[in-house]
Design an enzyme around this catalytic site. Sequence first.
Site, mmCIF file in Angstrom:
data_model
loop_
_atom_site.group_PDB
_atom_site.id
_atom_site.type_symbol
_atom_site.label_atom_id
_atom_site.label_comp_id
_atom_site.label_asym_id
_atom_site.label_seq_id
_atom_site.Cartn_x
_atom_site.Cartn_y
_atom_site.Cartn_z
ATOM 1 N N ARG A 147 0.950 -1.179 -0.181
ATOM 2 C CA ARG A 147 -0.002 -0.176 -0.009
ATOM 3 C C ARG A 147 0.913 1.069 -0.068
ATOM 4 N NH1 ARG A 147 -3.652 2.415 4.699
ATOM 5 N NH2 ARG A 147 -1.838 3.432 5.475
ATOM 6 N N TYR A 159 -3.612 12.114 5.942
ATOM 7 C CA TYR A 159 -3.714 10.472 6.234
ATOM 8 C C TYR A 159 -2.547 9.839 5.952
ATOM 9 C CZ TYR A 159 -4.849 5.725 6.339
ATOM 10 O OH TYR A 159 -4.844 4.218 6.431
ATOM 11 N N ASP A 212 -5.129 3.812 -0.255
ATOM 12 C CA ASP A 212 -6.136 4.356 0.721
ATOM 13 C C ASP A 212 -6.212 5.782 0.798
ATOM 14 O OD1 ASP A 212 -8.052 4.349 2.667
ATOM 15 O OD2 ASP A 212 -6.810 3.449 4.154
ATOM 16 N N HIS A 214 -8.905 6.894 2.462
ATOM 17 C CA HIS A 214 -9.596 7.346 3.582
ATOM 18 C C HIS A 214 -10.803 8.217 3.628
ATOM 19 C CE1 HIS A 214 -8.803 6.907 8.088
ATOM 20 N NE2 HIS A 214 -8.081 5.921 7.693
ATOM 21 N N GLU A 238 -9.000 1.944 -1.822
ATOM 22 C CA GLU A 238 -9.647 1.760 -0.763
ATOM 23 C C GLU A 238 -10.369 3.155 -0.093
ATOM 24 O OE1 GLU A 238 -7.129 0.405 2.565
ATOM 25 O OE2 GLU A 238 -8.604 0.757 3.787
ATOM 26 N N GLU A 264 -13.883 -0.927 6.538
ATOM 27 C CA GLU A 264 -13.124 -1.133 7.907
ATOM 28 C C GLU A 264 -13.858 -0.649 9.041
ATOM 29 O OE1 GLU A 264 -9.575 0.824 6.801
ATOM 30 O OE2 GLU A 264 -9.979 2.587 8.117
ATOM 31 N N ARG A 285 -13.787 -5.174 3.400
ATOM 32 C CA ARG A 285 -12.575 -5.042 4.334
ATOM 33 C C ARG A 285 -13.187 -5.141 6.015
ATOM 34 N NH1 ARG A 285 -7.924 -3.689 4.179
ATOM 35 N NH2 ARG A 285 -8.358 -1.816 5.419
ATOM 36 N N GLU A 341 -4.421 -7.136 5.051
ATOM 37 C CA GLU A 341 -3.476 -6.023 5.202
ATOM 38 C C GLU A 341 -2.696 -6.349 6.510
ATOM 39 O OE1 GLU A 341 -5.906 -2.586 6.851
ATOM 40 O OE2 GLU A 341 -4.133 -1.185 6.576
ATOM 41 N N TRP A 405 -12.108 12.074 8.224
ATOM 42 C CA TRP A 405 -10.904 11.445 8.220
ATOM 43 C C TRP A 405 -10.846 10.040 7.903
ATOM 44 C CZ3 TRP A 405 -8.079 7.907 11.274
ATOM 45 C CH2 TRP A 405 -6.823 7.897 11.043
HETATM 46 C C1 GCO Z 1 -6.116 1.025 7.313
HETATM 47 C C2 GCO Z 1 -6.968 2.047 7.956
HETATM 48 C C3 GCO Z 1 -6.462 2.696 9.262
HETATM 49 C C4 GCO Z 1 -7.474 3.475 10.187
HETATM 50 C C5 GCO Z 1 -7.645 3.135 11.841
HETATM 51 C C6 GCO Z 1 -8.438 3.762 12.502
HETATM 52 O O1 GCO Z 1 -6.620 0.962 6.235
HETATM 53 O O2 GCO Z 1 -5.293 0.495 7.738
HETATM 54 O O3 GCO Z 1 -7.563 3.046 7.416
HETATM 55 O O4 GCO Z 1 -5.086 3.222 9.216
HETATM 56 O O5 GCO Z 1 -7.385 4.664 10.116
HETATM 57 O O6 GCO Z 1 -7.494 1.617 11.690
HETATM 58 O O7 GCO Z 1 -8.803 3.149 13.406
HETATM 59 MG MG MG Z 2 -8.294 2.102 5.443
#
Ligand code: GCO
Ligand code: MG
Length: 405
Positions: A147, A159, A212, A214, A238, A264, A285, A341, A405
């Site tokens: 990643r 991020y 990612d 985010h 992602e 996630e 995920r 991951e 975020w």
């Molecule tokens: C990832 C996630 C993490 C989250 C974190 C928040 O893909 O690994 O985005 O980085 O930000 O787990 O609790």
């Molecule tokens: Mg993530």
Amino acid sequence: MKITQIKVIVCCPGRNFVTIKIITDSGLFGLGDATLNGREMAVAAYLEEHAAPCLVGRDPQEIEDIWQYLYRGVYWRTGAVTMTAIGGIDMALWDIKGKAAGMPLYQLLGGRSRTGVTLYAHASGKNTEETLGEAKKLVEAGFKAIRIQSAIPGLEATYGVIGDMKDYYEMQGNRPLPPEEEWSTQKYFGMVEELFREARHHLGSDVHLLHDVHNRLTPIESARLGKLLEKYNLLFLEDASIAENQESYKVIRQHTTTPLAIGETYNTIWDCKELVQNQLIDYIRMAATHAGGITAMRRIADFAGIYSVKIAPHGAPDLSPICVAAHLHLNTWAPNFGIQEFVGLGSEQCRQIFKQDFQIKNGMAHVSEAPGLGIDFDEEAAKEYPYKRSYLPVSRLEDGTLWHW
Ligand code: GCO
Ligand code: MG
């Protein structure tokens, strides 16, 4: 068999973890992860005050009924706190079942679908050069999937990369209030294509690349990004956009063939129902800890499989090694496993507390053959590292507007 005690242990070996230990009258015990990043004590209180008292005296082998009792039996069903509490308990019950059967968890799920679990590692840096330097080291260490994240010129922190403060993964307990990061879609688009062009140029075409976002982009901006990155052949993009409105992914999907991943922060199968059923995503995920444990993940995997969606469980550092172990068993079994991951084995203190014995070789993890989850927890060592309040960052646009975020 009867449950005699449920312990909830919150420790901070570099970051906070909520661990459940279910003790039985048979001498067997089970371990579960119930860590909800930045809201750890809410889950601990839920478990201690509301869930554990109902389970003492019950047969831990009745996993399905206990799951339904904690999900359907609660008027206020679903939600991150409830589902994380269920996730931790469910994991611990499967650990006990495996130990009682003398079998590793993946055998109880139906046995192996593969020899090992392919991992993706993280490369982050303050610019393209630094990020790709990190990526090269990971490729040399045997990882087949990386990643790629980089800071954005003109933004102090964003991020995955936060200025001079190390990355946010290590900020637990170090700040009294949530740190703030900045976001500019314009500036991001000014660097992101170069990052992937250079990545392909320096890393070659064999390595799998992931990214990612985010949730920073709107659906049409995500569509544009997916299109822009098509030629760099990502394994997945992602969290391009938030999908509280699951339909909004249609906008992204109709414009790009870049594979999409999300989930996630999801807690139940309902959170991804439209996305999966309408084939708007390619990877789901969700994590055993936050989505209601092994019982729920097994159902989600089978549901996703019908629509050619693969599982790629969340593997950030805020999931404890107990959840990592649970995921390795699920991934070893699930016919529609995609990729896992992986962010390393945690701090030295963390490895002192959580004793796992899975093996990592050539970018793949090989699950433990020990009965149950194959992980142990040192309660005495955990006492050395008490809970510290900490928060994830928040994000703002350059004009101060609060952003995802
Ligand atoms: C990832 C996630 C993490 C989250 C974190 C928040 O893909 O690994 O985005 O980085 O930000 O787990 O609790
Ligand atoms: Mg993530």
